[in-house]
Design a protein around this motif. Structure first.
Motif, PDB file in Angstrom:
ATOM      1  N   ALA A  80      31.067  14.845  -0.511  1.00 31.54           N
ATOM      2  CA  ALA A  80      31.041  14.400   0.325  1.00 31.54           C
ATOM      3  C   ALA A  80      31.777  13.139  -0.163  1.00 31.54           C
ATOM      4  O   ALA A  80      32.572  12.078   1.322  1.00 31.54           O
ATOM      5  N   PHE A  81      31.081  12.417  -1.293  1.00 32.30           N
ATOM      6  CA  PHE A  81      31.607  11.220  -1.540  1.00 32.30           C
ATOM      7  C   PHE A  81      33.530  11.264  -1.425  1.00 32.30           C
ATOM      8  O   PHE A  81      34.275  10.124  -0.976  1.00 32.30           O
ATOM      9  N   GLY A  82      33.834  12.419  -2.282  1.00 34.45           N
ATOM     10  CA  GLY A  82      35.161  12.387  -1.980  1.00 34.45           C
ATOM     11  C   GLY A  82      35.813  12.362  -0.636  1.00 34.45           C
ATOM     12  O   GLY A  82      37.312  11.763  -0.348  1.00 34.45           O
ATOM     13  N   ARG A  83      35.187  13.541   0.179  1.00 32.10           N
ATOM     14  CA  ARG A  83      35.754  13.038   1.907  1.00 32.10           C
ATOM     15  C   ARG A  83      35.512  12.229   2.760  1.00 32.10           C
ATOM     16  O   ARG A  83      36.141  11.793   3.344  1.00 32.10           O
ATOM     17  N   ALA A  84      34.487  11.457   2.667  1.00 32.22           N
ATOM     18  CA  ALA A  84      34.750  10.085   3.100  1.00 32.22           C
ATOM     19  C   ALA A  84      35.445   9.422   2.609  1.00 32.22           C
ATOM     20  O   ALA A  84      36.007   8.630   3.189  1.00 32.22           O
TER      21      ALA A  84
END
Length: 202
Positions: free
Chosen positions: A144-148
Motif C-alpha cells: 500500500a505504501f509503494g502504491r501511494a
C-alpha cells in the motif's frame, strides 16, 4: 549474467527464511505451510497469473524479475509494479475482485524462481496463526505504501524526479529490463524516458 546455479530445495527452512525477511515466523509456522507451498522455475515470458483467472496463489520471487501489468480494452499494457529477488508479490486480495485476478504477472528476466503458496491453504493457516497474520499485514502495508508513493510521483513529480525515485526504489533494475516497461510504470513515453536517461545518466 544468467545464474545457472541449482535451484534451492523446497524445505520449511527455506519458507521460514523467506517469510522472515518481511516478518519473523517460527519453524512451526513454516512447517505448517510446507504442504501448501511449491517452488517453481520459470522462463522469460511465462505468466504465473493472468487477468480473468480464479485466484489461486500468493507469491514470493526468490530470484529474477517479475512485472505486474494491466491491459486496456484495446490491448495496451500498462506496467504497475516490479518484483525482484526475495520480494513478495502484491497480496491476492489487492490484485483480485471476487476471487478473480485483474493483474497479469510476467517473468521478464531470462529465468526466475518463485515460491507459490496456495491461497486457500495459506488463508486457512492464517486464521489461527499470529505469525502469518503479522506477515500478511506487513506485506499489505508495504504494498500500500509503494502504491501511494507511486501515485504521488505520477501525479505531482516532473520526469527527472520520477526517474530518480525509480532508481532509488529499484537499484540496478534500469539496466536489466526493457526501458519501455519503466516508461510505462512511470507514466512516461519511451521517447521521454530515453531523453531523461540521456540528461540524467546517474
Amino acid at each position: 549474467m544468467n545464474d545457472m546455479s541449482m535451484p534451492p530445495e523446497l524445505t520449511s527452512a527455506l519458507i521460514q527464511e523467506e517469510l522472515s525477511r518481511i516478518s519473523t515466523v517460527s519453524p512451526r509456522t513454516a512447517s505448517q505451510l510446507l504442504e501448501h507451498t511449491a517452488l517453481r522455475a520459470m522462463a522469460r515470458g511465462e505468466l504465473p497469473e493472468q487477468e480473468g483467472e480464479p485466484l489461486r496463489c500468493e507469491y514470493i520471487v526468490l530470484r529474477g524479475i517479475v512485472r505486474a501489468f494491466v491491459r486496456s480494452p484495446e490491448g495496451e499494457e500498462a506496467t504497475v509494479n516490479f518484483y525482484t529477488d526475495h520480494q513478495p508479490v502484491t497480496p491476492a486480495l489487492m490484485r483480485s475482485v471476487n476471487a478473480v485476478c485483474f493483474l497479469n504477472l510476467e517473468v521478464i528476466s531470462p529465468d526466475a524462481e518463485l515460491l507459490l503458496f496456495s491461497y486457500a491453504g495459506m488463508t486457512r493457516q492464517m486464521q489461527d496463526n499470529e505469525d502469518l497474520k503479522r506477515f500478511g499485514y506487513q506485506v499489505m502495508m508495504m504494498d500500500a505504501f509503494g502504491r501511494a508513493e507511486r501515485e504521488r510521483m505520477l501525479l505531482t513529480a516532473p520526469g527527472r524526479d520520477k526517474l530518480r525515485w525509480f532508481r532509488q526504489r529499484f537499484p540496478n533494475l534500469e539496466n536489466r529490463i526493457p526501458h519501455y516497461y519503466i516508461a510505462s510504470y512511470l507514466g512516461l513515453t519511451p521517447t521521454s524516458m530515453s531523453r531523461l536517461r540521456a540528461q540524467h545518466p546517474d
